[in-house]
Enzyme design. Structure first.
Site, PDB file in Angstrom:
ATOM      1  N   CYS A 148       0.832  -1.214   0.000  1.00  0.00           N
ATOM      2  CA  CYS A 148       0.000   0.000   0.000  1.00  0.00           C
ATOM      3  C   CYS A 148       0.863   1.260   0.000  1.00  0.00           C
ATOM      4  O   CYS A 148       0.621   2.203  -0.771  1.00  0.00           O
ATOM      5  CB  CYS A 148      -0.929  -0.012   1.194  1.00  0.00           C
ATOM      6  SG  CYS A 148      -0.121  -0.444   2.750  1.00  0.00           S
ATOM      7  N   HIS A 184      -2.660   5.382   6.447  1.00  0.00           N
ATOM      8  CA  HIS A 184      -1.289   5.854   6.641  1.00  0.00           C
ATOM      9  C   HIS A 184      -1.230   7.326   6.223  1.00  0.00           C
ATOM     10  O   HIS A 184      -2.044   7.780   5.410  1.00  0.00           O
ATOM     11  CB  HIS A 184      -0.312   5.122   5.718  1.00  0.00           C
ATOM     12  CG  HIS A 184      -0.258   3.641   5.872  1.00  0.00           C
ATOM     13  ND1 HIS A 184       0.114   3.015   7.034  1.00  0.00           N
ATOM     14  CD2 HIS A 184      -0.486   2.645   4.972  1.00  0.00           C
ATOM     15  CE1 HIS A 184       0.111   1.691   6.850  1.00  0.00           C
ATOM     16  NE2 HIS A 184      -0.254   1.445   5.609  1.00  0.00           N
TER      17      HIS A 184
END
Ligand code: NAD
Length: 335
Positions: free
Chosen positions: A140, A220
């Site tokens: 990711c 994130h």
């Protein structure tokens, strides 16, 4: 129709299954799981054929009243491509199975790069995976950084990337992860592994990354500085990034202050599971100082790799060009 099997039906696998099913040129042959749980039950409810991944646990599905269609090797044999979305390290063990059935396979970013012949990001190096037998969709974070770096390299040239990755401690369902009340340099040594991972996409890129883990589950956050080989003004760079189909440049008028607002926005938009498939990059944060570019971007770890897996299926089967594939995937998902 490209027949796709999905081995591993957890956070990534279930999203990839739904994304594959939404494509006009693909069908889901079935999904494989090790044991019955709520996700197995939901797979059946959604009409996916469910295959048992481990022989001596196959009976557990019957005991739980969940119907199975066979064993994972049958799923692999019936598929044109398998997407392996099993936990880190299991994909490498499964490679033998895919080779035995002569079925090309796509692995996830938790695997070491050498699990596959090539690492994949649709925006950056789609062509390198055309016709390959084993492809790894990068993690990711690496996906998020690659999507950002690709247009900057093309438009201006990149001298050096420095990125600090403030990483969620775990996904919302991972109650065994943490920290609960701490801020961890992770890893403490610098650089973190993320920079070398981005170099699997851009081998000649000069990039250093630092990692931290924080008590958050939603997304994130990347704080990025790129030294460019040109001195564009911030508006020009913001426009360039806004043109990228998988970068959502957040307009200040939306008053989105962080990952909590972003997830709420995705849910309000009716996105499945509140997924944000795009990099979410704050327009206001785009700043240039001479040749230095700065920004903040949030990455939804559970979903940004999902459209990339769909594109990797087309690359591996040589079914479309990068542009065609990205357009088809985006259109089918509503990106
Ligand atoms: P997960 O634990 O949510 O799901 C994995 C699934 O695979 C589970 O259903 C598990 O029961 C099943 N499984 C375990 N062993 C298996 C086997 N031998 N055969 C078949 N199925 C098996 O994991 P995840 O978060 O979906 O991660 C999968 C991969 O994707 C990993 O490589 C991970 O690093 C990568 N990835 C995860 C994220 C994320 O944030 N969750 C983001 C990007 C990439």
């Amino acid at each position: 129709m490209i027949r796709v099997g999905i081995n591993g039906y957890g956070t990534i696998g279930k999203r990839v299954a739904d994304a594959v099913r939404a494509q006009p040129d693909m069908e889901v042959v079935g999904v494989a799981k090790t044991r019955p749980n709520f996700e197995a039950e939901q797979a059946r409810r959604l009409g996916y054929d469910l295959y048992a991944a481990v022989e001596d646990r196959a009976g557990q599905f019957d005991e739980a009243g969940i119907e199975t269609a066979g064993m994972v090797d049958e799923l692999v044999a019936e598929s044109d491509v398998v997407v392996d979305a099993t936990p880190s390290g299991i994909g490498a063990q499964n490679r033998e199975l895919y080779e035995a059935e002569n079925t090309p396979a796509i692995y996830q970013g938790g695997e070491d790069a050498d699990v596959a012949d090539v690492s994949f990001n649709a925006r950056s190096n789609f062509e390198e995976s055309v016709g390959a037998d084993h492809v790894r969709v990068v993690s990711c974070n690496t996906t998020g950084l690659s999507r950002l770096v690709a247009p900057l390299r093309e438009a201006y040239g990149v001298e050096k990337v420095r990125a600090t990755l403030v990483r969620r401690g775990g996904d919302p369902s991972q109650s065994d992860r943490g920290p609960i009340n701490d801020i961890l340099p992770d890893p403490i040594s610098i650089p973190s592994h993320h920079g070398p991972d981005v170099e699997t996409i851009f081998p000649d890129l000069d990039i250093d990354t630092l990692g931290m883990k924080v008590p958050a589950t939603l997304m994130h956050m990347h704080s990025v500085n790129v030294t460019l080989e040109a001195e564009p003004d911030a508006d020009e760079v913001r426009d360039l990034l806004a043109e990228q189909s998988r970068i959502f440049v957040v307009d200040p008028a939306l008053d989105i202050g962080g990952s909590g607002d972003l997830k709420e926005y995705a849910l309000d938009m009716g996105r499945p599971r509140g997924d944000l498939w795009e990099n979410c990059l704050w327009g206001e944060s785009v700043t240039t100082e001479g040749s230095d570019f700065y920004c903040f971007q949030a990455i939804h770890q559970e979903s940004d790799v999902v459209p990339e897996n769909v594109d990797a299926v087309r690359a591996i089967t040589d079914a479309a060009t990068a542009e065609e594939s990205v357009a088809t995937t985006n259109d089918a998902l509503g990106i």
